[in-house]
Design a protein around this motif. Structure first.
Motif, short mmCIF file in Angstrom:
data_model
loop_
_atom_site.label_atom_id
_atom_site.label_comp_id
_atom_site.label_asym_id
_atom_site.label_seq_id
_atom_site.Cartn_x
_atom_site.Cartn_y
_atom_site.Cartn_z
N LEU A 25 -3.11 -6.63 1.25
CA LEU A 25 -4.28 -7.46 1.54
C LEU A 25 -4.50 -7.62 3.04
CD1 LEU A 25 -4.05 -10.29 -1.13
CD2 LEU A 25 -5.92 -8.67 -0.85
N ALA A 26 -3.41 -7.77 3.77
CA ALA A 26 -3.52 -7.96 5.22
C ALA A 26 -4.01 -6.68 5.92
CB ALA A 26 -2.17 -8.39 5.79
N LEU A 27 -3.68 -5.53 5.36
CA LEU A 27 -4.00 -4.26 6.02
C LEU A 27 -5.31 -3.64 5.58
CD1 LEU A 27 -0.47 -2.61 6.04
CD2 LEU A 27 -1.67 -3.71 7.95
N ILE A 28 -5.93 -4.19 4.53
CA ILE A 28 -7.15 -3.56 4.01
C ILE A 28 -8.25 -3.64 5.07
CG2 ILE A 28 -8.31 -5.50 2.88
CD1 ILE A 28 -8.41 -3.40 0.46
N GLY A 29 -8.96 -2.57 5.22
CA GLY A 29 -9.99 -2.51 6.26
C GLY A 29 -11.37 -2.33 5.67
N PRO A 57 9.76 -9.20 -8.76
CA PRO A 57 8.52 -9.96 -8.57
C PRO A 57 8.25 -10.35 -7.12
CG PRO A 57 9.60 -10.70 -10.56
CD PRO A 57 10.54 -9.73 -9.89
N LEU A 58 9.25 -10.83 -6.39
CA LEU A 58 9.01 -11.22 -4.99
C LEU A 58 8.70 -10.02 -4.11
CD1 LEU A 58 11.61 -14.07 -4.43
CD2 LEU A 58 9.14 -14.26 -4.78
N ASP A 59 9.28 -8.87 -4.42
CA ASP A 59 8.94 -7.66 -3.68
C ASP A 59 7.49 -7.24 -3.95
OD1 ASP A 59 11.52 -7.54 -2.66
OD2 ASP A 59 12.23 -6.19 -4.23
N LEU A 60 7.08 -7.41 -5.19
CA LEU A 60 5.69 -7.10 -5.57
C LEU A 60 4.72 -8.01 -4.82
CD1 LEU A 60 3.93 -5.37 -7.47
CD2 LEU A 60 4.13 -7.22 -9.13
N VAL A 61 5.06 -9.29 -4.72
CA VAL A 61 4.21 -10.23 -3.97
C VAL A 61 4.13 -9.83 -2.51
CG1 VAL A 61 4.05 -12.63 -3.17
CG2 VAL A 61 4.60 -12.16 -5.55
N ALA A 62 5.27 -9.50 -1.91
CA ALA A 62 5.28 -9.09 -0.51
C ALA A 62 4.43 -7.84 -0.29
CB ALA A 62 6.72 -8.84 -0.05
N LYS A 63 4.54 -6.90 -1.21
CA LYS A 63 3.76 -5.66 -1.11
C LYS A 63 2.26 -5.95 -1.23
CE LYS A 63 3.55 -1.08 -3.10
NZ LYS A 63 4.03 -0.15 -4.10
N ALA A 64 1.89 -6.83 -2.16
CA ALA A 64 0.48 -7.19 -2.34
C ALA A 64 -0.05 -7.92 -1.11
CB ALA A 64 0.31 -8.05 -3.59
#
Length: 117
Positions: A99-103, A88-95
């Motif tokens: 979100l930060a990289l979406i352009g 779960p925490l890896d999934l949160v980090a990935k999400a």
């Protein structure tokens, strides 16, 4: 786009247009709204658990809103665990990273964000 006959459809088209115009900001707005919903539920939980108050006017609305969000979140966590072998925490980090990289590029570039296989 042809005019939509019903108000919910018109609202959906408006949301999609806003998202296509500024995806990063709109996804952050959605994220903030989800967080606020869970905070409202926590405040209602606090009233019930510590004050014994079951007559809050916001309790039913909080439960109605957050139940769907929690269900989708649990589905996503389960999918991440069984299909992607993510904790779960890896999934949160990935999400958070996605979100930060979406352009503001092509909408097709954002399909990977949904991880549709």
């Amino acid at each position: 786009m042809p005019p939509m006959p019903r108000v919910p459809e018109q609202a959906a088209v408006t949301r999609i247009k806003k998202h296509l115009a500024n995806p990063g900001q709109e996804l952050q707005t959605i994220r903030d709204s989800i967080g606020e919903s869970f905070h409202r539920l926590y405040r209602q939980r606090h009233l019930v658990l510590h004050s014994g108050r079951l007559d809050s006017v916001a309790l039913a609305a909080s439960l109605r809103t957050v139940a769907k969000l929690a269900g989708v979140g649990m589905d996503r966590i389960t999918h991440g665990h069984y299909v992607q072998n993510l904790r779960p925490l890896d999934l949160v980090a990935k999400a958070n990273m996605a979100l930060a990289l979406i352009g503001n590029g092509s909408p097709l570039d954002r399909i990977g964000f949904l991880e549709i296989n």
